[in-house]
Enzyme design. Structure first.
Site, PDB file in Angstrom:
ATOM      1  N   ASN A  80      49.549  36.953  35.757  1.00 18.98           N
ATOM      2  CA  ASN A  80      48.150  36.529  35.720  1.00 18.98           C
ATOM      3  C   ASN A  80      47.259  37.662  36.223  1.00 18.98           C
ATOM      4  OD1 ASN A  80      49.483  35.801  38.155  1.00 18.98           O
ATOM      5  ND2 ASN A  80      47.986  34.243  38.652  1.00 18.98           N
ATOM      6  N   ILE A  81      46.093  37.751  35.630  1.00 17.94           N
ATOM      7  CA  ILE A  81      45.135  38.817  35.949  1.00 17.94           C
ATOM      8  C   ILE A  81      43.777  38.148  36.162  1.00 17.94           C
ATOM      9  CG2 ILE A  81      44.075  40.970  35.174  1.00 17.94           C
ATOM     10  CD1 ILE A  81      46.523  41.235  33.200  1.00 17.94           C
ATOM     11  N   GLU A  82      43.337  38.165  37.424  1.00 17.20           N
ATOM     12  CA  GLU A  82      42.103  37.443  37.764  1.00 17.20           C
ATOM     13  C   GLU A  82      40.888  38.362  37.676  1.00 17.20           C
ATOM     14  OE1 GLU A  82      43.007  35.463  41.505  1.00 17.20           O
ATOM     15  OE2 GLU A  82      44.236  34.016  40.421  1.00 17.20           O
TER      16      GLU A  82
ATOM     17  N   CYS B  91      46.017  33.889  32.205  1.00 17.25           N
ATOM     18  CA  CYS B  91      47.295  33.431  32.748  1.00 17.25           C
ATOM     19  C   CYS B  91      48.433  34.373  32.334  1.00 17.25           C
ATOM     20  CB  CYS B  91      47.624  32.038  32.225  1.00 17.25           C
ATOM     21  SG  CYS B  91      46.510  30.760  32.779  1.00 17.25           S
TER      22      CYS B  91
ATOM     23  N   GLU C 135      51.303  33.623  31.045  1.00 19.81           N
ATOM     24  CA  GLU C 135      51.903  33.272  29.755  1.00 19.81           C
ATOM     25  C   GLU C 135      51.133  33.879  28.598  1.00 19.81           C
ATOM     26  OE1 GLU C 135      50.993  31.403  32.274  1.00 19.81           O
ATOM     27  OE2 GLU C 135      51.963  29.437  32.271  1.00 19.81           O
TER      28      GLU C 135
ATOM     29  N   CYS D 280      49.416  25.908  31.959  1.00 21.92           N
ATOM     30  CA  CYS D 280      48.152  25.171  31.822  1.00 21.92           C
ATOM     31  C   CYS D 280      47.956  24.750  30.358  1.00 21.92           C
ATOM     32  CB  CYS D 280      46.979  26.031  32.301  1.00 21.92           C
ATOM     33  SG  CYS D 280      46.458  27.281  31.114  1.00 21.92           S
TER      34      CYS D 280
ATOM     35  N   CYS E  60      47.293  27.578  27.782  1.00 21.24           N
ATOM     36  CA  CYS E  60      48.506  28.317  27.407  1.00 21.24           C
ATOM     37  C   CYS E  60      49.395  27.491  26.480  1.00 21.24           C
ATOM     38  CB  CYS E  60      49.268  28.739  28.654  1.00 21.24           C
ATOM     39  SG  CYS E  60      48.430  30.050  29.559  1.00 21.24           S
TER      40      CYS E  60
HETATM   41  N1  THU Z   1      47.935  30.508  36.122  1.00 20.67           N
HETATM   42  C1  THU Z   1      48.817  31.098  35.271  1.00 20.67           C
HETATM   43  O1  THU Z   1      48.982  32.320  35.259  1.00 20.67           O
HETATM   44  N2  THU Z   1      49.486  30.297  34.402  1.00 20.67           N
HETATM   45  C2  THU Z   1      49.331  28.950  34.319  1.00 20.67           C
HETATM   46  O2  THU Z   1      49.772  28.331  33.365  1.00 20.67           O
HETATM   47  C3  THU Z   1      48.651  28.257  35.421  1.00 20.67           C
HETATM   48  C4  THU Z   1      47.661  29.089  36.159  1.00 20.67           C
HETATM   49  C5  THU Z   1      47.193  31.372  37.064  1.00 20.67           C
HETATM   50  C6  THU Z   1      45.735  31.487  36.778  1.00 20.67           C
HETATM   51  C7  THU Z   1      45.192  31.840  38.132  1.00 20.67           C
HETATM   52  O3  THU Z   1      45.272  33.241  38.301  1.00 20.67           O
HETATM   53  C8  THU Z   1      46.142  31.192  39.126  1.00 20.67           C
HETATM   54  O4  THU Z   1      47.293  30.866  38.375  1.00 20.67           O
HETATM   55  C9  THU Z   1      45.597  29.950  39.780  1.00 20.67           C
HETATM   56  O5  THU Z   1      45.100  29.059  38.839  1.00 20.67           O
END
Ligand code: THU
Length: 129
Positions: A42-44, A53, A55, A86, A89
């Protein structure tokens, strides 16, 4: 690649996660039908809604390299609970691989397996268009 190896790759990606806001790392490893594996984390972003996300990182890397035929996706987290994908995804997975096997891991490395169709019943795909 064995399931264990795929899960290991997803777990290794936890260290690559860019998560200054949530502190919630996710790693993914996507296996293509020819055996190629793409990984993601994941990259915020400070504009939270731009976060991607793990995935989708892996799926978009694969598609951008010419791969669209996916068989398994391992998702790793560090929580007690299994790291499930989520809704966004799930929908992106449905676009390319309705028969995908999704392997969700918890922080102990225990795995729970799902068919994408169980995670996204009545998923929207091109057949509805
Ligand atoms: N996140 C994912 O990378 N994949 C998911 O399917 C659920 C959420 C990440 C997004 C965010 O960076 C962190 O988890 C919290 O929501």
């Amino acid at each position: 690649m064995t399931e264990k190896e795929l899960c290991q790759k997803a777990t290794e990606m936890l260290d690559m996660a860019y998560i200054p806001y949530s502190r919630f790392p996710v790693g993914a490893a996507l296996e293509c039908s020819d055996g190629t594996v793409y990984t993601g984390c994941n990259i915020e972003n400070a504009a939270y809604g731009l976060t991607i996300c793990a995935e989708r990182t892996a799926i978009f890397k694969a598609v951008s390299e010419g791969h669209r035929d996916f068989v398994r996706l391992a998702i790793a987290g560090r929580s007690e609970d299994y790291c499930v994908p989520c809704g966004s995804c799930r929908q992106v997975m449905m676009e390319f691989a309705p028969e995908l096997e999704v392997i969700c891991l918890n922080g102990k490395g225990e795995a729970k397996r799902f068919a994408l169709r169980e995670l996204l019943p009545y998923g929207f795909d091109r057949s509805w268009l």
